[in-house]
Design an enzyme around this catalytic site. Structure first.
Site, PDB file in Angstrom:
ATOM      1  N   GLU A   7       0.856  -1.091   0.016  1.00  0.00           N
ATOM      2  CA  GLU A   7      -0.183   0.070  -0.135  1.00  0.00           C
ATOM      3  C   GLU A   7       0.813   1.341  -0.023  1.00  0.00           C
ATOM      4  O   GLU A   7       0.479   2.134  -0.555  1.00  0.00           O
ATOM      5  CB  GLU A   7      -1.049  -0.051   1.399  1.00  0.00           C
ATOM      6  CG  GLU A   7      -1.800   1.207   1.276  1.00  0.00           C
ATOM      7  CD  GLU A   7      -2.971   0.863   2.313  1.00  0.00           C
ATOM      8  OE1 GLU A   7      -3.431   2.017   2.705  1.00  0.00           O
ATOM      9  OE2 GLU A   7      -3.626  -0.154   2.464  1.00  0.00           O
ATOM     10  N   LYS A   8       2.004   1.127   0.409  1.00  0.00           N
ATOM     11  CA  LYS A   8       2.903   2.477   0.817  1.00  0.00           C
ATOM     12  C   LYS A   8       4.358   1.893   0.837  1.00  0.00           C
ATOM     13  O   LYS A   8       4.672   0.885   1.101  1.00  0.00           O
ATOM     14  CB  LYS A   8       2.516   3.055   2.199  1.00  0.00           C
ATOM     15  CG  LYS A   8       2.461   2.343   3.195  1.00  0.00           C
ATOM     16  CD  LYS A   8       2.241   3.363   4.377  1.00  0.00           C
ATOM     17  CE  LYS A   8       0.685   3.378   4.562  1.00  0.00           C
ATOM     18  NZ  LYS A   8      -0.137   2.311   5.341  1.00  0.00           N
ATOM     19  N   ASP A 102      -3.123  -2.554   3.216  1.00  0.00           N
ATOM     20  CA  ASP A 102      -3.566  -2.650   4.685  1.00  0.00           C
ATOM     21  C   ASP A 102      -4.792  -3.380   4.984  1.00  0.00           C
ATOM     22  O   ASP A 102      -5.696  -3.633   4.188  1.00  0.00           O
ATOM     23  CB  ASP A 102      -3.801  -1.089   5.242  1.00  0.00           C
ATOM     24  CG  ASP A 102      -2.577  -0.397   5.473  1.00  0.00           C
ATOM     25  OD1 ASP A 102      -1.447  -0.853   5.220  1.00  0.00           O
ATOM     26  OD2 ASP A 102      -2.657   0.933   5.800  1.00  0.00           O
ATOM     27  N   ASP A 104      -7.571  -3.741   5.775  1.00  0.00           N
ATOM     28  CA  ASP A 104      -9.115  -3.021   6.149  1.00  0.00           C
ATOM     29  C   ASP A 104      -9.873  -2.799   4.807  1.00  0.00           C
ATOM     30  O   ASP A 104      -9.007  -3.191   3.708  1.00  0.00           O
ATOM     31  CB  ASP A 104      -8.609  -1.873   7.064  1.00  0.00           C
ATOM     32  CG  ASP A 104      -8.230  -0.592   6.149  1.00  0.00           C
ATOM     33  OD1 ASP A 104      -7.638  -0.932   5.019  1.00  0.00           O
ATOM     34  OD2 ASP A 104      -7.760   0.211   6.705  1.00  0.00           O
ATOM     35  N   TYR A 320      -0.105  -2.035  13.592  1.00  0.00           N
ATOM     36  CA  TYR A 320      -1.072  -1.187  12.451  1.00  0.00           C
ATOM     37  C   TYR A 320      -1.963  -0.423  13.378  1.00  0.00           C
ATOM     38  O   TYR A 320      -2.756  -1.067  14.215  1.00  0.00           O
ATOM     39  CB  TYR A 320      -1.658  -2.517  11.654  1.00  0.00           C
ATOM     40  CG  TYR A 320      -2.731  -1.653  10.691  1.00  0.00           C
ATOM     41  CD1 TYR A 320      -2.130  -0.893   9.643  1.00  0.00           C
ATOM     42  CD2 TYR A 320      -4.096  -1.755  10.809  1.00  0.00           C
ATOM     43  CE1 TYR A 320      -3.201  -0.294   8.632  1.00  0.00           C
ATOM     44  CE2 TYR A 320      -4.865  -1.243  10.138  1.00  0.00           C
ATOM     45  CZ  TYR A 320      -4.437  -0.623   9.048  1.00  0.00           C
ATOM     46  OH  TYR A 320      -5.460   0.010   8.058  1.00  0.00           O
ATOM     47  N   ARG A 322      -4.683   1.847  12.366  1.00  0.00           N
ATOM     48  CA  ARG A 322      -5.912   2.317  11.875  1.00  0.00           C
ATOM     49  C   ARG A 322      -7.173   1.181  12.289  1.00  0.00           C
ATOM     50  O   ARG A 322      -7.545   0.516  11.367  1.00  0.00           O
ATOM     51  CB  ARG A 322      -5.829   2.517  10.436  1.00  0.00           C
ATOM     52  CG  ARG A 322      -4.970   3.982  10.136  1.00  0.00           C
ATOM     53  CD  ARG A 322      -4.882   4.031   8.670  1.00  0.00           C
ATOM     54  NE  ARG A 322      -3.953   5.069   8.392  1.00  0.00           N
ATOM     55  CZ  ARG A 322      -4.469   6.180   7.735  1.00  0.00           C
ATOM     56  NH1 ARG A 322      -5.754   6.298   7.418  1.00  0.00           N
ATOM     57  NH2 ARG A 322      -3.384   7.244   7.468  1.00  0.00           N
TER      58      ARG A 322
END
Length: 636
Positions: A7-8, A102, A104, A320, A322
C-alpha cells in the site's frame, strides 16, 4: 516473477527486509531475486470526473442532476502517474501477484483497484500485515491467502467509493448552484459523513446558545451514625417542584425542611453494600486512543493519527494503528512479556509499570473471536529511542504500552455502599466507596474516587447534626472537542431519536471509520465550516447556514450510519452492491428536490456561528482526499 504490491513504501521496505536474498532498489520497486516488491502511494486511482462520462457535465447545471455513470471509470491521480507506470510495467512480467494492502476495507480497495485497472488476469494472493517488525512480516509471508476470499470486502469498499461519489458530486453541485442563486460565491460541500458530523456540532452549538439556566437547590444534612459521621442529600418526592432531572427548582420546601432537621432523629432504612471487580481497560483501537490522547495531552484526532503512523511506519514501535478492534490474538499472549519488556527498556515510568506486571494473568483482551482483519494497537517490542521521539510521540507510545501492560494487573476491587436514611418522613441518600485492591488503577491517572462511608448497619439510628442548602444553576451542554466528537462518532446511536434505529445502530461502527474520523474533522475546519476555539470545535456562520438550509435527513446520523451497516453486510455477503446503489439513487433524487435558494439565502443572512474562513493548512489523510475548489473530488 512474483510481484508484491504494498500500500505504501514503508510497508514495501518491511516486506523486502523479511524476504531472503539481497534486496536491490530500483525505480519504484525493490528487487529481491525472484520476487519484486513495489508500492502504491495511497490511492493511485480515483473516481473519474463527471465530464469523463459526458463532456456536457464539465459545466455545473441543476438540470443535469443527478449525474449517474452507467459504466464506472477510474482515473490516475495527477501525482501518481509515474508510480502507476512502474506497476504497469512490472505486472506485465509477473506470473503471480501478491496484494499487500493494509488489512482493512480501504486497503483492500486501494491495491485491488490498481490490479484490476491494469487488467492483470493471473493468480492473486493476499498478504495481511499489521506489524512491521521483521518476525511478524515473515510470519505473514508464510500465511498468504487467496485474494478471492476478500472479494466481498472489495465489493463493499467499491460500493462505498461509488456511493460517496454519487452523493457528494450531486448534492455538492446542487447546493453550490443553489448557493449562487442565493448570493453565495463559493462551493458548498456536502458529504455523507462530513455533513452529519457538522450537524452534530451545529445542533450542540444551538443548544448552548439557546440554553436558559435555572437555579436548583440541593439540600444536605450531616448525620451522626453509630461509627462516625456522613453527609447525605435530600431526595425530594415527585409532588415537589422538580425539573426533568429531579432537581428542586423552588427553594421554599428546602428552607422549610432545613429548619426542622437539626437534632432530628431517623433510621437507616435501605443499605446496599457490595464488592465490585473491574477488569482493566482494553488495549486501544485508534478512536479510543484519540479520545484519551485528546483528554490527557490535548492532541487533536488528526495529530494522534499522524503520530501513530510515524510510530508504526518510521519507528516501528507499534502495530498497525488504523484499527477498530480492542482485542489481541491469543497467540500474542505468549509473546507479550518479551514485547513489553522491550518496549519498556528506555523509560523510567514504563519500567516501574513493568515491575508490577504479573504475566501469569490472562485478561479478556486475548480473544481470537473478537479479532477481525486487524487487532488492537500494541507495542512491537522494539526498544524505543526516546531521543528520536518527539514529546507527543512519547506520550502516545506510553498510552499504547500502558493499556496492554494493564492486562497483566489484577482487577480493581472496590467496596461500594449506597445508603438511604429516613428523617421527618423524608429520604436522604449517601454513597461511598473504598478501594480493597487498586489492581491496574495506579497505571491510570483518574479523578478522585467517592470517599468511603463509616461502617453502617441496616436499621441503625441516626441524628441530624446540621443541614444546609446549596444554590446552584443548571449549566449548558459542553461544546464538542476532538475527544468528545470522536466519541460521539463512535457511539452515534446516542444521537438518534428513533428508538428502533438506535437499537439497530448499537453494534455498528458508528459514523465514519477509524481511518477517516480525524480527516473528517480537519476537512470541516479546512472548508471553513468549523473553527477551533482553544480545545472546543465550534461551527462557523457558513457551517450553521448550510445545516439550516439542508434537509434534516442530510445532516443527521441515521442515513449514513445505516449506510455503513449495509456496507458491512455487503462485506459479509449479506447484501448486494447493486441494490445498495439503487436505494441510494432513489434517496438522492428525493433530496435534490429540496434544494431551495430562498431558504438558503435566509439561512446565510441569519445563521449564528463563529466568524472564520477556510483554514490555510490542515492535516491530511492519504486515504481520504477531498479538497474542493470548483469541483469536489471525494465527498464524505
Amino acid at each position: 516473477m512474483r510481484l508484491i504490491i504494498a500500500e505504501k513504501p514503508s510497508l514495501a521496505r518491511a516486506i523486502a527486509e523479511a524476504l531472503p536474498g539481497n534486496a536491490k532498489r530500483q525505480d519504484g520497486a525493490i528487487n529481491c531475486g525472484d520476487t519484486i516488491v513495489t508500492w502504491c502511494l495511497g490511492h493511485l486511482l480515483e473516481q473519474a470526473a463527471p465530464e469523463a462520462y459526458d463532456p456536457a457535465d464539465k459545466q455545473w447545471r441543476l438540470d443535469r442532476l443527478p449525474i449517474v455513470p452507467t459504466t464506472w471509470q477510474l482515473a490516475p491521480r495527477s501525482k501518481a502517474r509515474g508510480q502507476l507506470a512502474v506497476i504497469r510495467k512490472l505486472i506485465k512480467q509477473a506470473s503471480e501477484v501478491v496484494h499487500a494492502g493494509d488489512p482493512d476495507r480501504e486497503g483492500q480497495l486501494l491495491v485491488q483497484e490498481v490490479i484490476e485497472h491494469l487488467k492483470y488476469r493471473g493468480p492473486v494472493q493476499r498478504l495481511l500485515i499489521s506489524d512491521l517488525n521483521r518476525p511478524a512480516v515473515s510470519r505473514a509471508l508464510s500465511k498468504l491467502r487467496p485474494n478471492t476470499e476478500f472479494q466481498p470486502l472489495f465489493q463493499a469498499a467499491q460500493a462505498r467509493s461509488r456511493a460517496d461519489w454519487l452523493y457528494g458530486i450531486n448534492l455538492t453541485r446542487a447546493w453550490t448552484l443553489t448557493g449562487r442563486q442565493a448570493g453565495h460565491d463559493g462551493v458548498l460541500s456536502v458529504g455523507r459523513v462530513q455533513t452529519p458530523v457538522l450537524g452534530l456540532i451545529v445542533r450542540r452549538d444551538n443548544a448552548i446558545r439557546d440554553f436558559v439556566p435555572h437555579p436548583f437547590y440541593p439540600l444536605w444534612v450531616d448525620l451522626k451514625v453509630a461509627q462516625g459521621q456522613l453527609r447525605a442529600w435530600w431526595a425530594p418526592k415527585e409532588h415537589q417542584p422538580l425539573d426533568d432531572q429531579g432537581r428542586l427548582i423552588d427553594r421554599t420546601p428546602a428552607d422549610a425542611l432545613a429548619a426542622q432537621l437539626p437534632n432530628a432523629h431517623g433510621t437507616l432504612t435501605q443499605l446496599d453494600q457490595q464488592e465490585k471487580r473491574q477488569a482493566p481497560p482494553l488495549p486501544y483501537s485508534l478512536s479510543a486512543l484519540q479520545v484519551d490522547a485528546a483528554r490527557r495531552h490535548g492532541l487533536s484526532a488528526q495529530m494522534v493519527l499522524d503520530i501513530c503512523q510515524r510510530l508504526y511506519e518510521q519507528h516501528k514501535l507499534i502495530t498497525y494503528p488504523r484499527s477498530d478492534c480492542r482485542y489481541l490474538p491469543e497467540e500474542h499472549l505468549t509473546l507479550a512479556q518479551r514485547s513489553l519488556s522491550g518496549a519498556c527498556q528506555n523509560d523510567e515510568a514504563l519500567q516501574q509499570w513493568l515491575k508490577g506486571a504479573d504475566f501469569s494473568l490472562r485478561s479478556k483482551a486475548w480473544n481470537d473471536k473478537q479479532v477481525g482483519a486487524h487487532h488492537a494497537l500494541a507495542p512491537t517490542g522494539k526498544p524505543a529511542d526516546f531521543s528520536q521521539l518527539s514529546a507527543t510521540e512519547g506520550h502516545v507510545f506510553r498510552l499504547v504500552v500502558r493499556n496492554v501492560m494493564a492486562q497483566f494487573y489484577r482487577p480493581l476491587r472496590t467496596f461500594e455502599v449506597k445508603a438511604e436514611f429516613t428523617l421527618l418522613n423524608e429520604a436522604f441518600r449517601a454513597r461511598g466507596q473504598s478501594i480493597l485492591d487498586p489492581g491496574w488503577k495506579p497505571l491510570f491517572t483518574t479523578r478522585d474516587e467517592t470517599p468511603p462511608l463509616p461502617p453502617l448497619t441496616q436499621g441503625e439510628p441516626c441524628q441530624a447534626l446540621g443541614a444546609g442548602i446549596e444554590e446552584k444553576e443548571t449549566r449548558p451542554p459542553e461544546p464538542f472537542t476532538d475527544a468528545s466528537l470522536i466519541k460521539a462518532m463512535m457511539n452515534i446511536g446516542r444521537y438518534v431519536d428513533d428508538a428502533e434505529v438506535r437499537r439497530t445502530l448499537r453494534d455498528t461502527d458508528g459514523l465514519g471509520t477509524e481511518a477517516t474520523r480525524a480527516g473528517i474533522i480537519e476537512t470541516l475546519v479546512q472548508r471553513g465550516y468549523l473553527v477551533r476555539k482553544q480545545k472546543a470545535l465550534r461551527a462557523t456562520k457558513l457551517g450553521s447556514a448550510l445545516i439550516a438550509a439542508l434537509p434534516s435527513a442530510v445532516s443527521t446520523p441515521e442515513r449514513t450510519a445505516l449506510w455503513e451497516q449495509r456496507l458491512r453486510a455487503i462485506s459479509e455477503q449479506q447484501d448486494d452492491p447493486d441494490a445498495f446503489q439503487q436505494a441510494l439513487l432513489d434517496d438522492l433524487r428525493g433530496l435534490l428536490r429540496h434544494s431551495d435558494a430562498g431558504r438558503l439565502r435566509h439561512s446565510l443572512q441569519t445563521a449564528p456561528g463563529e466568524t472564520g474562513g477556510p483554514a490555510k493548512h490542515a492535516g491530511t489523510n492519504n486515504k481520504q482526499r477531498g479538497n474542493v475548489k470548483r469541483k469536489p473530488a471525494k465527498q464524505r
